[in-house]
Design a protein around this motif. Structure first.
Motif, PDB file in Angstrom:
ATOM      1  N   SER A 111      48.862  65.894  19.672  1.00  0.00           N
ATOM      2  CA  SER A 111      48.673  66.715  20.868  1.00  0.00           C
ATOM      3  C   SER A 111      48.246  65.820  22.024  1.00  0.00           C
ATOM      4  CB  SER A 111      47.642  67.825  20.602  1.00  0.00           C
ATOM      5  OG  SER A 111      46.430  67.274  20.100  1.00  0.00           O
ATOM      6  N   LEU A 112      46.945  65.745  22.255  1.00  0.00           N
ATOM      7  CA  LEU A 112      46.485  64.981  23.416  1.00  0.00           C
ATOM      8  C   LEU A 112      46.568  63.484  23.202  1.00  0.00           C
ATOM      9  CD1 LEU A 112      43.375  67.056  24.536  1.00  0.00           C
ATOM     10  CD2 LEU A 112      45.806  67.428  24.955  1.00  0.00           C
ATOM     11  N   GLY A 113      46.382  63.035  21.953  1.00  0.00           N
ATOM     12  CA  GLY A 113      46.364  61.603  21.700  1.00  0.00           C
ATOM     13  C   GLY A 113      47.624  60.898  22.136  1.00  0.00           C
ATOM     14  N   MET A 155      37.457  69.923  21.498  1.00  0.00           N
ATOM     15  CA  MET A 155      37.758  71.164  22.205  1.00  0.00           C
ATOM     16  C   MET A 155      37.607  70.967  23.707  1.00  0.00           C
ATOM     17  SD  MET A 155      35.624  73.504  19.480  1.00  0.00           S
ATOM     18  CE  MET A 155      35.451  74.983  20.517  1.00  0.00           C
ATOM     19  N   GLY A 156      36.570  70.218  24.095  1.00  0.00           N
ATOM     20  CA  GLY A 156      36.368  69.928  25.508  1.00  0.00           C
ATOM     21  C   GLY A 156      37.525  69.147  26.101  1.00  0.00           C
ATOM     22  N   SER A 157      38.095  68.218  25.314  1.00  0.00           N
ATOM     23  CA  SER A 157      39.235  67.444  25.810  1.00  0.00           C
ATOM     24  C   SER A 157      40.442  68.341  26.054  1.00  0.00           C
ATOM     25  CB  SER A 157      39.582  66.331  24.820  1.00  0.00           C
ATOM     26  OG  SER A 157      40.119  66.851  23.617  1.00  0.00           O
ATOM     27  N   PHE A 203      40.061  61.860  31.727  1.00  0.00           N
ATOM     28  CA  PHE A 203      40.732  62.079  30.444  1.00  0.00           C
ATOM     29  C   PHE A 203      40.488  60.924  29.473  1.00  0.00           C
ATOM     30  CE2 PHE A 203      44.673  61.765  27.834  1.00  0.00           C
ATOM     31  CZ  PHE A 203      44.591  63.001  27.202  1.00  0.00           C
ATOM     32  N   ASN A 204      40.774  59.691  29.881  1.00  0.00           N
ATOM     33  CA  ASN A 204      40.617  58.543  28.990  1.00  0.00           C
ATOM     34  C   ASN A 204      39.168  58.287  28.621  1.00  0.00           C
ATOM     35  OD1 ASN A 204      43.340  58.133  28.891  1.00  0.00           O
ATOM     36  ND2 ASN A 204      43.340  56.121  29.878  1.00  0.00           N
ATOM     37  N   ASP A 205      38.255  58.518  29.559  1.00  0.00           N
ATOM     38  CA  ASP A 205      36.834  58.304  29.271  1.00  0.00           C
ATOM     39  C   ASP A 205      36.336  59.272  28.203  1.00  0.00           C
ATOM     40  OD1 ASP A 205      37.018  56.423  31.220  1.00  0.00           O
ATOM     41  OD2 ASP A 205      35.795  57.488  32.704  1.00  0.00           O
ATOM     42  N   LEU A 206      36.755  60.532  28.305  1.00  0.00           N
ATOM     43  CA  LEU A 206      36.336  61.522  27.315  1.00  0.00           C
ATOM     44  C   LEU A 206      36.908  61.183  25.944  1.00  0.00           C
ATOM     45  CD1 LEU A 206      34.907  64.092  26.514  1.00  0.00           C
ATOM     46  CD2 LEU A 206      36.828  65.421  27.407  1.00  0.00           C
ATOM     47  N   LEU A 207      38.180  60.788  25.897  1.00  0.00           N
ATOM     48  CA  LEU A 207      38.764  60.396  24.614  1.00  0.00           C
ATOM     49  C   LEU A 207      38.038  59.194  24.026  1.00  0.00           C
ATOM     50  CD1 LEU A 207      42.653  60.725  25.030  1.00  0.00           C
ATOM     51  CD2 LEU A 207      40.944  62.457  24.474  1.00  0.00           C
ATOM     52  N   GLY A 208      37.619  58.258  24.887  1.00  0.00           N
ATOM     53  CA  GLY A 208      36.914  57.075  24.417  1.00  0.00           C
ATOM     54  C   GLY A 208      35.595  57.420  23.758  1.00  0.00           C
ATOM     55  N   VAL A 209      34.833  58.320  24.366  1.00  0.00           N
ATOM     56  CA  VAL A 209      33.549  58.739  23.787  1.00  0.00           C
ATOM     57  C   VAL A 209      33.764  59.421  22.442  1.00  0.00           C
ATOM     58  CG1 VAL A 209      31.575  60.287  24.075  1.00  0.00           C
ATOM     59  CG2 VAL A 209      32.398  58.951  26.017  1.00  0.00           C
ATOM     60  N   VAL A 210      34.699  60.361  22.396  1.00  0.00           N
ATOM     61  CA  VAL A 210      34.971  61.101  21.156  1.00  0.00           C
ATOM     62  C   VAL A 210      35.422  60.156  20.046  1.00  0.00           C
ATOM     63  CG1 VAL A 210      36.412  62.866  20.096  1.00  0.00           C
ATOM     64  CG2 VAL A 210      35.553  63.203  22.407  1.00  0.00           C
ATOM     65  N   SER A 211      36.323  59.238  20.373  1.00  0.00           N
ATOM     66  CA  SER A 211      36.864  58.333  19.366  1.00  0.00           C
ATOM     67  C   SER A 211      35.808  57.379  18.831  1.00  0.00           C
ATOM     68  CB  SER A 211      38.028  57.526  19.951  1.00  0.00           C
ATOM     69  OG  SER A 211      39.036  58.375  20.427  1.00  0.00           O
ATOM     70  N   SER A 212      35.019  56.811  19.748  1.00  0.00           N
ATOM     71  CA  SER A 212      34.033  55.813  19.337  1.00  0.00           C
ATOM     72  C   SER A 212      32.935  56.421  18.481  1.00  0.00           C
ATOM     73  CB  SER A 212      33.418  55.159  20.581  1.00  0.00           C
ATOM     74  OG  SER A 212      34.406  54.589  21.397  1.00  0.00           O
ATOM     75  N   LEU A 213      32.398  57.522  18.924  1.00  0.00           N
ATOM     76  CA  LEU A 213      31.230  58.095  18.256  1.00  0.00           C
ATOM     77  C   LEU A 213      31.585  58.831  16.980  1.00  0.00           C
ATOM     78  CD1 LEU A 213      28.197  58.257  18.645  1.00  0.00           C
ATOM     79  CD2 LEU A 213      28.516  60.366  19.954  1.00  0.00           C
ATOM     80  N   PHE A 214      32.746  59.488  16.945  1.00  0.00           N
ATOM     81  CA  PHE A 214      33.063  60.364  15.819  1.00  0.00           C
ATOM     82  C   PHE A 214      34.343  59.979  15.071  1.00  0.00           C
ATOM     83  CE2 PHE A 214      30.889  63.087  19.035  1.00  0.00           C
ATOM     84  CZ  PHE A 214      29.710  63.279  18.340  1.00  0.00           C
ATOM     85  N   ALA A 215      35.466  59.855  15.799  1.00  0.00           N
ATOM     86  CA  ALA A 215      36.751  59.639  15.126  1.00  0.00           C
ATOM     87  C   ALA A 215      36.784  58.322  14.363  1.00  0.00           C
ATOM     88  CB  ALA A 215      37.892  59.680  16.144  1.00  0.00           C
ATOM     89  N   SER A 216      36.075  57.314  14.842  1.00  0.00           N
ATOM     90  CA  SER A 216      36.043  56.037  14.133  1.00  0.00           C
ATOM     91  C   SER A 216      35.552  56.223  12.710  1.00  0.00           C
ATOM     92  CB  SER A 216      35.145  55.044  14.870  1.00  0.00           C
ATOM     93  OG  SER A 216      33.816  55.552  14.986  1.00  0.00           O
ATOM     94  N   TRP A 217      34.600  57.128  12.515  1.00  0.00           N
ATOM     95  CA  TRP A 217      34.040  57.364  11.185  1.00  0.00           C
ATOM     96  C   TRP A 217      34.827  58.405  10.409  1.00  0.00           C
ATOM     97  CZ3 TRP A 217      31.105  54.083   8.881  1.00  0.00           C
ATOM     98  CH2 TRP A 217      30.330  53.209   9.640  1.00  0.00           C
TER      99      TRP A 217
END
Length: 482
Positions: free
Chosen positions: A85-87, A167-169, A401-415
């Motif tokens: 989707s957004l990725g 969801m916010g993204s 957009f990219n900043d929000l994805l960066g936060v989500v990916s780093s903090l959560f999706a990485s794990w």
């Protein structure tokens, strides 16, 4: 040595729904290990049961909602709708930052690792079928450490935060979409409120079965939107002259390390559907079909990511827009975003559904979720509404957009996409890490995956913080202007 997972340590939301029996570690033989590198430990005693099995048994007699109803292809389509989707919209800008060749290698490599980590999640679910969410999985992981309660609460909080940020993204993308379609005719906050209401209404049904049909619409929506974008940039070729694409990081446009690493986090987000896999498996008619659903997902997402990222960057150049649907000029941008609306909505609704289901089961239990009563419906509506309100606040607070994805990916999706699956494999293969060469190799691979996740989390948070700080002076947070 024998490990036990007893009733006192069972997931709190399921103690009233499922009888948790003692489990014994299997006695492994060299022959069995050499023939299969990732054998799931056999259980000498009766297997733990999925709470939805018992909930569905009861629903047959009392006319309540039946959850275990998904066929493998339906599950696969839902996973595609959630993940693709957004990725995909940020990937051309990734190649613009790091170059076509490094970007291509990163997309393929991270896709292969995501396939392996998804399969490991399926193994863990087969070993512990009562697991409904990352919270339950974390409880099991922390049981040998003597802190199962902490594990459950920590895992549940992390999962819910990740889902709500995702969801916010989607709310943010809705705002970007309708600003593009209407030429900024309406205030950003108004579009955000409208998005909140739309997503909430679509999240009112409590099962994913009907969502599989909408998932097909979502899939064709994003496919058509990106095809239109690719055709348009191919015809217009905005990436010419000084804006021409490069195979390697552009020499005439030096990129700071944190900006380059932020691109890696955007690729991670493109594969960030794993957090919901336990819930999807629980609604399969036959959980053993999960590998087929996973294969459908990974073949589709890796193929689409490579084609879209390479084509749009090749013709869009180093100044390609993010989201990528804006790369081909104002008119095509409006058309592409309009066609992509189903994807923006449906993928966001799936994130909302998974988050709400965890919260509901955590508070009221799996059997209560299956009840066809006004009380159950009102509880579900209240939980989904509250989650979307929080997501709206996040979207308005981080409007890039990219900043929000960066936060989500780093903090959560990485794990959730990589690191946790490595821990799962080490956990279910404890005591057998080096008994064969294949096991030793997989042990090394899973430790490296954990190290990778740690690096993405730490460095990615630094990069995201730098990006948010750099963009903070440009305004936009809680503003009518885009």
């Amino acid at each position: 040595m024998t490990s036990r997972y007893d009733h006192a340590q069972a997931p709190a939301s399921m103690r009233d729904e499922v009888k948790v029996l003692a489990l014994a570690e299997p006695v492994s033989t060299q022959n069995s290990e050499s023939s299969q590198s990732q054998t799931i430990p056999e259980q000498k005693e009766e297997k733990l049961r999925d709470p939805f099995d018992e909930a569905d048994d009861a629903s047959v007699s009392c006319g309540d909602i039946k959850f275990k109803s998904l066929k493998w292809w339906q599950c696969g389509m839902i996973m595609i709708a959630e993940t693709v989707s957004l990725g995909i919209l940020s990937l051309p800008s990734v190649l613009a930052t790091v170059g076509l060749v490094p970007g291509f290698i990163l997309i393929v490599a991270m896709g292969i690792l995501a396939s392996y980590s998804g399969y490991t999640i399926g193994q863990f679910k087969q070993r512990y079928p009562n697991v409904q969410s990352m919270a339950d999985a974390f409880e099991i992981l922390c049981t040998p450490l003597g802190c199962p309660r902490f594990g459950k609460e920590f895992g549940g909080a992390a999962q819910t935060l990740f889902l709500v940020f995702s969801m916010g993204s989607h709310i943010l993308t809705w705002v970007i979409c309708f600003n593009a379609v209407t030429d900024d005719a309406v205030c950003n906050i108004v579009w955000g409120v409208i998005a909140l209401c739309v997503f909430w209404l679509f999240d009112l049904p409590r099962t994913l079965k009907n969502m599989s049909h909408l998932a097909i619409i979502s899939f064709f929506s994003i496919v058509i939107a990106v095809i239109i974008t690719m055709i348009a940039v191919g015809i217009q070729e905005p990436g010419t002259g000084s804006n021409h694409y490069t195979l390697w990081p552009p020499a005439n446009k030096p990129v700071a390390f944190w900006k380059a690493f932020l691109s890696v986090t955007n690729i991670v987000f493109a594969y960030a559907g794993h957090v919901a896999f336990f819930g999807f498996i629980s609604e399969l008619k036959d959980p053993k079909d999960f590998p087929k659903a996973l294969a459908l997902l990974q073949v589709c997402d890796v193929t689409m990511y490579i084609i879209v990222a390479v084509v749009v960057y090749r013709y869009g150049g180093i100044d390609v827009a993010s989201p990528a649907l804006g790369a081909a000029g104002p008119l095509v941008k409006k058309i592409a975003f309009g066609i992509a609306i189903p994807t923006i909505v449906i993928a966001g609704v799936i994130y909302g559904h998974v988050a709400a289901k965890y919260v509901y089961i955590r508070i009221y239990g799996a059997k209560a979720l299956a009840k066809k009563t006004w009380r159950a419906s009102l509880r579900w509506a209240a939980i989904t509404g509250l989650l979307w309100i929080v997501a709206f606040i996040i979207a308005e607070s981080i409007p890039s957009f990219n900043d929000l994805l960066g936060v989500v990916s780093s903090l959560f999706a990485s794990w959730f996409t990589y690191g946790v699956s490595g821990i799962f494999w080490l956990f279910i293969n404890k005591g057998k890490w080096f008994i064969t060469r294949s096991k030793a190799f997989l042990t090394l691979v899973n430790w490296l995956i954990i190290v990778l996740a740690t690096t993405i989390c730490g460095v990615g948070l630094y990069a995201s913080g730098m990006a948010i700080n750099e963009n903070s002076g440009q305004g936009g947070a809680w503003s009518c202007n885009s």
